[in-house]
Design a protein around this motif. Sequence first.
Motif, PDB file in Angstrom:
ATOM      1  N   GLU A 245       3.993   6.284  -3.875  1.00 60.41           N
ATOM      2  CA  GLU A 245       4.839   7.420  -3.445  1.00 60.41           C
ATOM      3  C   GLU A 245       5.404   7.065  -2.088  1.00 60.41           C
ATOM      4  O   GLU A 245       4.720   7.213  -1.087  1.00 60.41           O
ATOM      5  CB  GLU A 245       3.988   8.687  -3.252  1.00 60.41           C
ATOM      6  N   GLY A 246       6.633   6.591  -2.042  1.00 63.04           N
ATOM      7  CA  GLY A 246       7.181   6.158  -0.764  1.00 63.04           C
ATOM      8  C   GLY A 246       6.310   5.038  -0.218  1.00 63.04           C
ATOM      9  O   GLY A 246       6.025   4.064  -0.913  1.00 63.04           O
ATOM     10  N   GLY A 247       5.840   5.217   1.009  1.00 65.88           N
ATOM     11  CA  GLY A 247       5.020   4.176   1.633  1.00 65.88           C
ATOM     12  C   GLY A 247       3.530   4.339   1.394  1.00 65.88           C
ATOM     13  O   GLY A 247       2.722   3.719   2.086  1.00 65.88           O
ATOM     14  N   GLU A 280       5.185  -2.673  -0.802  1.00 62.80           N
ATOM     15  CA  GLU A 280       6.027  -1.489  -0.582  1.00 62.80           C
ATOM     16  C   GLU A 280       5.307  -0.386   0.185  1.00 62.80           C
ATOM     17  O   GLU A 280       5.940   0.593   0.591  1.00 62.80           O
ATOM     18  CB  GLU A 280       6.505  -0.930  -1.932  1.00 62.80           C
ATOM     19  N   ARG A 343       1.652  13.102   7.152  1.00 60.12           N
ATOM     20  CA  ARG A 343       2.997  13.453   7.667  1.00 60.12           C
ATOM     21  C   ARG A 343       2.967  13.714   9.160  1.00 60.12           C
ATOM     22  O   ARG A 343       3.912  13.414   9.869  1.00 60.12           O
ATOM     23  CB  ARG A 343       3.547  14.680   6.923  1.00 60.12           C
TER      24      ARG A 343
END
Length: 346
Positions: A245-247, A280, A343
């Motif tokens: 998921e994203g990074g 990734e 986050r």
Amino acid sequence: MTPDVRDRADSPAGAGRRPADGCPIPEPSWDRALRLIGRSDEVALACHVTPDADALGSMLAVAFVLRSLGKRVVASFGDRHFAVPRLLRFLPGQEMLVPPEEYPPAPELMIVFDCSTFERVGLLGANAASAREVIVVDHHPSNSGFGTLDLIDAKAAATAMLAEQLLYRLGGRLDRDIAICLYAGLVTDTGSFRYSSTTPAVHQMAARLVATGLRTDEIARELWDRSPFGYLKVLANALERVTLEGGLVWTYVSRVDRAAYGLPYSELEGVIDIVRRTDEAEVAVVLKEDDYGDWQVSTRSKGTIDVAAVCTALGGGGHHNAAGFTSYDTVEETMAKFRRELRKVS
Ligand code: AMP
Ligand code: MN
Ligand code: MN
């Protein structure tokens, strides 16, 4: 006969003569530790629950030293089911271990190794709370100190480095058994000398340990290059459902997954090292369900993201690039909380 490193010109022997290697622990703290040990006939040692090589190795190394100095030594860790993980059964000195229920209820002197928080002392926390003196020997930056004396070096690559310091300061002799215990801690906490914590002092210490005649190839095989067949099957399951998921890359291993192959929880230590290689992803997470249904969460970061901050906010701790916490929620709830905290620091 194994070489005695104390005979080498670059390895001074005896209490107080060992160079500090830039260690920020003040000399008066070391002096006080030597005084507390000196006046105690019995010393009770503990390391963190579900011990890794650094925790158990540092504790057993110091146990050997104290025993050679004529002390009575008990050593343990506060797990509900007391058992040395299969991976660490090659460490010498396990005859000095006692289960938590045989541990002195109120030791005169207790020394705890590699515990970033008081909670990590587990069941032996009650013994520590009743101990007259508690020396905390640790290298976690998140450790604010919970002993009556704290020997904490947040820059040390492993608690084993502090255990070696203590050995020299006590005038102990570095023999092969002690070196195996310390090397296991040093080599695992530095990721086989790959992490940025691998300073010249780390390699210098490794050289002293290897000079006692230990077999680095045999230790590496015990630590990384063997597992039961079921591990491959459990790993295959975990990799099948790995998510990017994203990074963030993450997966989980449940009790049910393990039960299908009779795989003990302690065999899962290496899963995070496979997941974290994902190019990734900046952050990798593996949730591992233990035998009690709690989730032990391993997290890793490659760069600037401080996973210790994330894990500390979730009740755990660790280092900037390698940290963990325990979750009593479901996988989805745990990941939701983790993402929320991540986050805040990304
Ligand atoms: P691991 O993922 O188990 O290899 O642990 C990585 C780092 O996080 C180590 O330095 C551990 O001491 C720390 N750690 C792991 N689990 C916990 C926890 N439940 N509470 C506090 N620290 C933890
Ligand atoms: Mn540890
Ligand atoms: Mn450690």
